[in-house]
Enzyme design. Structure first.
Site, mmCIF file in Angstrom:
data_model
loop_
_atom_site.group_PDB
_atom_site.id
_atom_site.type_symbol
_atom_site.label_atom_id
_atom_site.label_comp_id
_atom_site.label_asym_id
_atom_site.label_seq_id
_atom_site.Cartn_x
_atom_site.Cartn_y
_atom_site.Cartn_z
ATOM 1 N N ASN A 216 0.760 -1.154 -0.115
ATOM 2 C CA ASN A 216 -0.083 0.073 0.007
ATOM 3 C C ASN A 216 0.852 1.261 -0.090
ATOM 4 O O ASN A 216 2.116 1.095 -0.041
ATOM 5 C CB ASN A 216 -0.934 0.060 0.946
ATOM 6 C CG ASN A 216 -0.299 -0.158 2.528
ATOM 7 O OD1 ASN A 216 0.550 0.984 2.683
ATOM 8 N ND2 ASN A 216 -0.304 -1.139 3.375
ATOM 9 N N ASP A 284 -4.213 -5.997 5.334
ATOM 10 C CA ASP A 284 -5.442 -6.714 5.849
ATOM 11 C C ASP A 284 -5.075 -8.035 5.357
ATOM 12 O O ASP A 284 -5.492 -9.056 6.317
ATOM 13 C CB ASP A 284 -6.644 -6.355 5.659
ATOM 14 C CG ASP A 284 -6.921 -5.074 6.170
ATOM 15 O OD1 ASP A 284 -6.593 -4.860 7.287
ATOM 16 O OD2 ASP A 284 -7.358 -3.830 5.482
ATOM 17 N N LYS A 294 8.782 -17.722 -9.271
ATOM 18 C CA LYS A 294 8.114 -17.023 -10.068
ATOM 19 C C LYS A 294 6.990 -17.478 -10.745
ATOM 20 O O LYS A 294 7.285 -18.304 -11.354
ATOM 21 C CB LYS A 294 9.336 -16.335 -10.636
ATOM 22 C CG LYS A 294 8.617 -14.933 -11.442
ATOM 23 C CD LYS A 294 9.410 -14.319 -12.543
ATOM 24 C CE LYS A 294 8.882 -13.290 -13.190
ATOM 25 N NZ LYS A 294 9.633 -12.606 -14.275
ATOM 26 N N PRO A 311 -3.075 -11.277 10.706
ATOM 27 C CA PRO A 311 -3.319 -11.030 12.166
ATOM 28 C C PRO A 311 -3.273 -9.790 12.402
ATOM 29 O O PRO A 311 -2.630 -9.021 11.650
ATOM 30 C CB PRO A 311 -2.028 -11.582 12.820
ATOM 31 C CG PRO A 311 -0.760 -11.604 11.861
ATOM 32 C CD PRO A 311 -1.468 -11.984 10.502
ATOM 33 N N ASP A 312 -4.404 -9.121 13.180
ATOM 34 C CA ASP A 312 -4.331 -7.733 13.661
ATOM 35 C C ASP A 312 -3.536 -7.451 14.718
ATOM 36 O O ASP A 312 -3.496 -7.843 15.858
ATOM 37 C CB ASP A 312 -5.837 -7.368 13.905
ATOM 38 C CG ASP A 312 -6.228 -6.080 13.900
ATOM 39 O OD1 ASP A 312 -5.387 -5.159 14.633
ATOM 40 O OD2 ASP A 312 -7.289 -5.752 13.280
ATOM 41 N N ILE A 313 -2.412 -6.786 14.415
ATOM 42 C CA ILE A 313 -1.496 -6.530 15.458
ATOM 43 C C ILE A 313 -2.116 -5.494 16.640
ATOM 44 O O ILE A 313 -1.619 -5.795 17.701
ATOM 45 C CB ILE A 313 -0.095 -5.693 14.702
ATOM 46 C CG1 ILE A 313 0.330 -6.872 13.725
ATOM 47 C CG2 ILE A 313 0.885 -5.462 15.892
ATOM 48 C CD1 ILE A 313 1.463 -6.264 12.539
ATOM 49 N N PHE A 331 -4.412 3.846 14.854
ATOM 50 C CA PHE A 331 -4.791 4.729 13.895
ATOM 51 C C PHE A 331 -5.868 4.413 13.101
ATOM 52 O O PHE A 331 -6.182 3.299 13.063
ATOM 53 C CB PHE A 331 -3.531 5.008 13.005
ATOM 54 C CG PHE A 331 -2.458 6.001 13.531
ATOM 55 C CD1 PHE A 331 -1.859 5.734 14.757
ATOM 56 C CD2 PHE A 331 -2.379 7.290 12.979
ATOM 57 C CE1 PHE A 331 -0.974 6.619 15.099
ATOM 58 C CE2 PHE A 331 -1.470 8.110 13.424
ATOM 59 C CZ PHE A 331 -0.733 7.767 14.360
ATOM 60 N N LYS A 345 -13.986 1.846 15.717
ATOM 61 C CA LYS A 345 -12.670 1.015 15.479
ATOM 62 C C LYS A 345 -12.129 0.793 16.924
ATOM 63 O O LYS A 345 -11.427 -0.141 17.393
ATOM 64 C CB LYS A 345 -11.743 1.713 14.672
ATOM 65 C CG LYS A 345 -10.632 0.914 14.461
ATOM 66 C CD LYS A 345 -9.947 1.364 12.835
ATOM 67 C CE LYS A 345 -10.750 1.354 11.619
ATOM 68 N NZ LYS A 345 -10.166 1.529 10.774
HETATM 69 O O1 C5P Z 1 -8.575 -2.014 10.653
HETATM 70 P P1 C5P Z 1 -7.824 -0.926 10.253
HETATM 71 O O2 C5P Z 1 -6.713 -1.429 9.244
HETATM 72 O O3 C5P Z 1 -8.575 0.069 9.764
HETATM 73 O O4 C5P Z 1 -7.069 -0.276 11.475
HETATM 74 C C1 C5P Z 1 -6.309 0.379 11.459
HETATM 75 C C2 C5P Z 1 -5.579 0.403 12.662
HETATM 76 O O5 C5P Z 1 -5.108 -1.089 13.089
HETATM 77 C C3 C5P Z 1 -3.999 0.994 12.580
HETATM 78 O O6 C5P Z 1 -3.669 1.497 13.962
HETATM 79 C C4 C5P Z 1 -3.203 -0.093 12.041
HETATM 80 O O7 C5P Z 1 -1.591 -0.135 12.636
HETATM 81 C C5 C5P Z 1 -3.790 -1.531 12.838
HETATM 82 N N1 C5P Z 1 -3.649 -2.737 12.147
HETATM 83 C C6 C5P Z 1 -3.119 -3.627 12.807
HETATM 84 N N2 C5P Z 1 -2.892 -4.844 12.232
HETATM 85 C C7 C5P Z 1 -3.494 -5.240 11.042
HETATM 86 C C8 C5P Z 1 -4.400 -4.121 10.532
HETATM 87 C C9 C5P Z 1 -4.537 -3.037 11.159
HETATM 88 O O8 C5P Z 1 -2.021 -3.454 13.584
HETATM 89 N N3 C5P Z 1 -3.537 -6.386 10.498
#
Ligand code: C5P
Length: 411
Positions: A216, A284, A294, A311-313, A331, A345
């Site tokens: 991104n 995501d 390749k 994973p969502d950190i 954020f 959120k």
């Molecule tokens: O879910 P979204 O991407 O909109 O959320 C944004 C926030 O979640 C940011 O603080 C981003 O660093 C964190 N985030 C994360 N891991 C992910 C997706 C988002 O830590 N996989």
């Protein structure tokens, strides 16, 4: 005028390079000494063409250090000792030539060697002809030095000794004194000393095959600035950064990663921490079963990429438990209904604060230098005016410091 109380008893090593503004450095020595600062001076060969060693020696009441090869100076006062016995190095005037040598890491005279060998903070007061200052080479050198933590005062705009007009005049002696006092006042203000912080920044790259990836547009500017701002306030910062073009910020430990899973592992390895700020734009999704070869155009049409969730950190670090940082900040980059989405959120991720911003096309937030944010906490929303990402970072770091001070008071 700034408060100069922080100056008494401090030791400044003043490097005087060869520019017409060197005459102002004599005045600078006097103003510093009046305020209780011990000043020791290094004079470059070119500097000695503008001011005499005798004047510098008389004003500092010390030897003037000039020669890298002098056996007497080396035995009595080597370049390492010169910097070790200083609290701050000030380069005034900082000529285009000396800035270039500093940026390149050269050690071809005593001044450059001291500046390369030092682990002390450095403040430069550039002084040169306007076109030399505006030249892309000087601007790049200055930007590089600032990214390494070098501080700067000036140059000012005005009529120059060469009768041209523009930026390039060295800051006046009292402005330099103010900048030095400001530095010492801030250096003693370390409200986050003893706190550990984890900051995520930049994008992640999710491989499709060994040469292709999904990514991104995140530049990492905001996250890197937050890491630097927390470190300035005394925190011990681990910055976990995805691939960016930015240099590592001064004063932080930096772990470079590529994927979301590597970012999570690096964050977990940095625990325990008091503070976590997740400013990274984590992908995501990743490609399920990325190819280790390749992918080829074999005439069978484009490959179907199956995606799987990363994973969502932020949510992971926010999960209640012994290792949860006391303050977790996320954020929310939104393109409409910013406050409503960001508030939701905050609840969904379980973090304490959310910094929300509008990243609609046209706002210039992605990759730009400015940011317009809202800070959403349990007790409400604070909307900040548009400011530079560095300023957003300082203000956020300040809010973090205040949070810990208040928490301590409440105990
Ligand atoms: O879910 P979204 O991407 O909109 O959320 C944004 C926030 O979640 C940011 O603080 C981003 O660093 C964190 N985030 C994360 N891991 C992910 C997706 C988002 O830590 N996989």
């Amino acid at each position: 005028m700034a408060d100069h109380a922080s100056l008494a008893g401090k030791r400044v090593l003043l490097v005087i390079a060869g520019g017409i503004a060197a005459y102002k450095s004599l005045e600078l020595i006097r103003r510093l000494r009046e305020r209780g600062v011990t000043v020791r001076a290094v004079l470059t060969e070119a500097g000695a063409r503008f001011v005499t060693p005798l004047s510098v020696q008389a004003l500092t009441e010390d030897t003037v250090y000039r020669d890298l090869w002098s056996l007497t100076d080396e035995s009595e006062m080597g370049h390492i000792r010169l910097s070790r016995e200083a609290d701050l190095l000030v380069v005034a005037p900082a000529t285009a030539n000396l800035l270039a040598r500093m940026a390149a890491g050269m050690a071809d005279d005593l001044a450059a060697t001291v500046l390369l060998a030092t682990d002390k903070p450095v403040l430069v007061a550039p002084a040169m002809n306007v076109r030399m200052w505006q030249h892309a080479a000087t601007q790049a050198n200055m930007a590089l030095l600032e990214s390494r933590g070098v501080l700067r005062v000036g140059p000012n705009e005005g009529v120059m000794a060469c009768n041209e007009y523009g930026p390039g005049r060295m800051a006046e002696p009292m402005e330099i004194v103010d900048a030095i006092a400001g530095f010492f006042a801030q250096a003693s203000h370390r409200p986050l000393a003893g706190r550990r912080a984890i900051v995520t920044s930049g994008p992640t790259h999710e491989p499709i095959d060994p040469v292709r990836y999904i990514a991104n547009r995140s530049s990492g500017k905001q996250g890197h600035a937050i890491a630097a701002a927390l470190a300035t306030l005394g925190a011990e910062v681990t910055l976990v950064s995805g691939p960016t073009r930015l240099p590592d910020p001064a004063g932080c430990r930096v772990t470079h990663i590529e994927t979301a899973r590597e970012m999570l592992a690096a964050c977990e390895a940095a625990l325990p921490a008091d503070i976590a700020v997740c400013a990274a734009a984590v992908a995501d999704w990743r490609v399920d079963g990325a190819s280790d070869r390749k992918l080829k155009k074999d005439g069978g049409g484009p490959p179907a990429l199956a995606l799987t969730e990363n994973p969502d950190i932020l949510a992971t670090l926010s999960r209640p438990g012994d290792r949860r940082p006391a303050l977790v900040v996320g954020f929310a980059a939104e393109t409409g209904d910013v406050l409503a989405y960001a508030t939701a959120k905050r609840a969904r991720k379980g973090c304490d604060w959310i910094v929300a911003n509008d990243v609609s096309p046209g706002t210039g937030t992605f990759g730009g230098s400015d940011n317009t944010v809202h800070l959403i906490r349990a007790d409400g929303v604070e909307s900040w005016p548009t400011m530079a990402k560095d300023a957003v970072a300082s203000r956020l770091a300040q809010a973090v410091a205040e949070h810990f001070t208040e928490t301590l008071k409440a105990k």
